[in-house]
Design a protein around this motif. Structure first.
Motif, PDB file in Angstrom:
ATOM      1  N   ARG A 108       0.804  -1.225   0.000  1.00 13.37           N
ATOM      2  CA  ARG A 108       0.000   0.000   0.000  1.00 13.37           C
ATOM      3  C   ARG A 108       0.834   1.271   0.000  1.00 13.37           C
ATOM      4  N   ASN A 109       2.111   1.171   0.323  1.00  8.71           N
ATOM      5  CA  ASN A 109       2.946   2.368   0.423  1.00  8.71           C
ATOM      6  C   ASN A 109       3.864   2.576  -0.778  1.00  8.71           C
ATOM      7  N   ILE A 110       3.714   1.772  -1.842  1.00  5.90           N
ATOM      8  CA  ILE A 110       4.635   1.905  -2.990  1.00  5.90           C
ATOM      9  C   ILE A 110       3.908   2.328  -4.272  1.00  5.90           C
ATOM     10  N   ASN A 111       2.690   2.809  -4.166  1.00  2.00           N
ATOM     11  CA  ASN A 111       1.898   3.205  -5.335  1.00  2.00           C
ATOM     12  C   ASN A 111       1.722   2.037  -6.305  1.00  2.00           C
ATOM     13  N   PHE A 112       1.354   0.892  -5.759  1.00  2.85           N
ATOM     14  CA  PHE A 112       1.073  -0.288  -6.566  1.00  2.85           C
ATOM     15  C   PHE A 112      -0.356  -0.193  -7.081  1.00  2.85           C
ATOM     16  N   VAL A 113      -0.507   0.099  -8.397  1.00  2.00           N
ATOM     17  CA  VAL A 113      -1.844   0.316  -8.964  1.00  2.00           C
ATOM     18  C   VAL A 113      -2.444  -0.940  -9.586  1.00  2.00           C
ATOM     19  N   GLY A 114      -1.638  -2.002  -9.720  1.00  2.00           N
ATOM     20  CA  GLY A 114      -2.161  -3.259 -10.238  1.00  2.00           C
ATOM     21  C   GLY A 114      -2.856  -3.131 -11.577  1.00  2.00           C
ATOM     22  N   ALA A 115      -2.192  -2.469 -12.541  1.00  2.00           N
ATOM     23  CA  ALA A 115      -2.812  -2.291 -13.856  1.00  2.00           C
ATOM     24  C   ALA A 115      -3.104  -3.638 -14.513  1.00  2.00           C
ATOM     25  N   ASN A 116      -2.166  -4.563 -14.402  1.00  2.00           N
ATOM     26  CA  ASN A 116      -2.372  -5.909 -14.933  1.00  2.00           C
ATOM     27  C   ASN A 116      -2.971  -6.825 -13.879  1.00  2.00           C
TER      28      ASN A 116
END
Length: 297
Positions: A108-116
């Motif tokens: 949650r603190n690494i800007n993980f947007v999970g585009a895929n």
């Protein structure tokens, strides 16, 4: 369409005839872009609430159930929410298409947007929903089985992946449907995960039901997509397992070869530029053909 664009389309889908009708991967990509633009969607965060609201808005005119429940997690009790969208068919039985929509809580603190990882398959199912909505408009029914879209919450671990800290939404729903008799109506459970990757390489997932894997392979062959499917085999722990364990014919359509040595998986590099409309077109073509073949069984 301009001539150059038309020619480019023929090059992309060279094994096909010029008149072949493809799934609208561009629309799925646009939905993916919209979903990924929310940003991180980890459970209990503001992005997760925005993701829920986007799903509500997209399916506001469809029969949608919000399956809410409390999960016991390593961070304490957490409210989770699956979304189930139902399109009725003329045949007795159900085909389930599923994905998860949230992102990883520990990231949650690494800007993980999970585009895929989450957004692409959410966009894919949204675009499939558009087709199903059009086919069932005005009280009509699909010619074959009913098709249900399921958007799972809580697929990702809250601390570290284990049988108890993962797949919360699918474990809950499989148990619920086992109690109320729904599982017996499911003819096929098709899970999609991480298949928006530009470099599409879908593994043969060895926990999946063999005849359903063969049906997907047959569907891919129809379009000349053989090289994108099942060149390698490996077991994957994912949202299909709670259904596999209860005897439901199930398949995990997943590409765990994401970036060099899978280096984009669960990193801040899982961004929209790694996803392509072409891969989503391939996915949609194969899934819709698989549904057609299932309807004939």
């Amino acid at each position: 369409m301009r001539l150059a664009t038309w020619i480019a389309a023929l090059v992309v889908f060279a094994p096909l005839t010029a008149l072949a009708q493809h799934f609208d991967g561009a629309k799925a990509y646009e939905y993916t872009r919209e979903f990924a633009a929310i940003g991180p969607r980890w459970v209990t965060g503001q992005g997760h609430t925005k993701a829920e609201n986007l799903l509500r808005a997209r399916f506001q005119h469809d029969p949608v159930e919000e399956d809410t429940f409390m999960a016991d997690t390593p961070i304490g009790p957490v409210n989770l929410r699956n979304f189930i969208v139902r399109y009725p068919g003329k045949k007795q039985g159900v085909i389930v298409l599923a994905t998860h929509y949230e992102t990883n809580y520990p990231l949650r603190n690494i800007n993980f947007v999970g585009a895929n990882d989450g957004a692409a398959t959410t966009g894919l199912l949204m675009a499939i929903g558009d087709k199903l909505r059009a086919q069932t408009a005005g009280g009509r029914q699909l010619d074959g089985y009913s098709v249900w879209l399921v958007f799972f919450d809580g697929e990702e671990a809250f601390q570290s992946w284990s049988q108890s800290d993962s797949t919360y939404g699918s474990r809950h729903l499989a148990a619920k449907w086992g109690r109320d008799g729904t599982l017996g109506k499911i003819k096929a459970f098709i899970l999609t995960d991480m298949i928006g990757d530009k470099d599409l390489d879908i593994q043969r997932e060895s926990n999946s039901t063999a005849w359903l894997v063969d049906l997907v392979k047959q569907s891919a062959h129809k379009f000349g997509y053989d090289r994108y499917f099942f060149q390698n085999e490996e077991p994957v722990e994912d949202d299909h397992l709670p259904f596999v364990k209860r005897g439901v014919p199930s398949i995990d359509i997943i590409d765990l070869d994401y970036g060099p040595n899978n280096s984009y998986h669960h990193t801040a590099q899982d961004t929209l530029d790694k996803v392509s409309a072409r891969s989503l077109t391939i996915d949609g073509d194969v899934i819709l053909e698989t549904i057609r073949l299932l309807d004939q069984k």
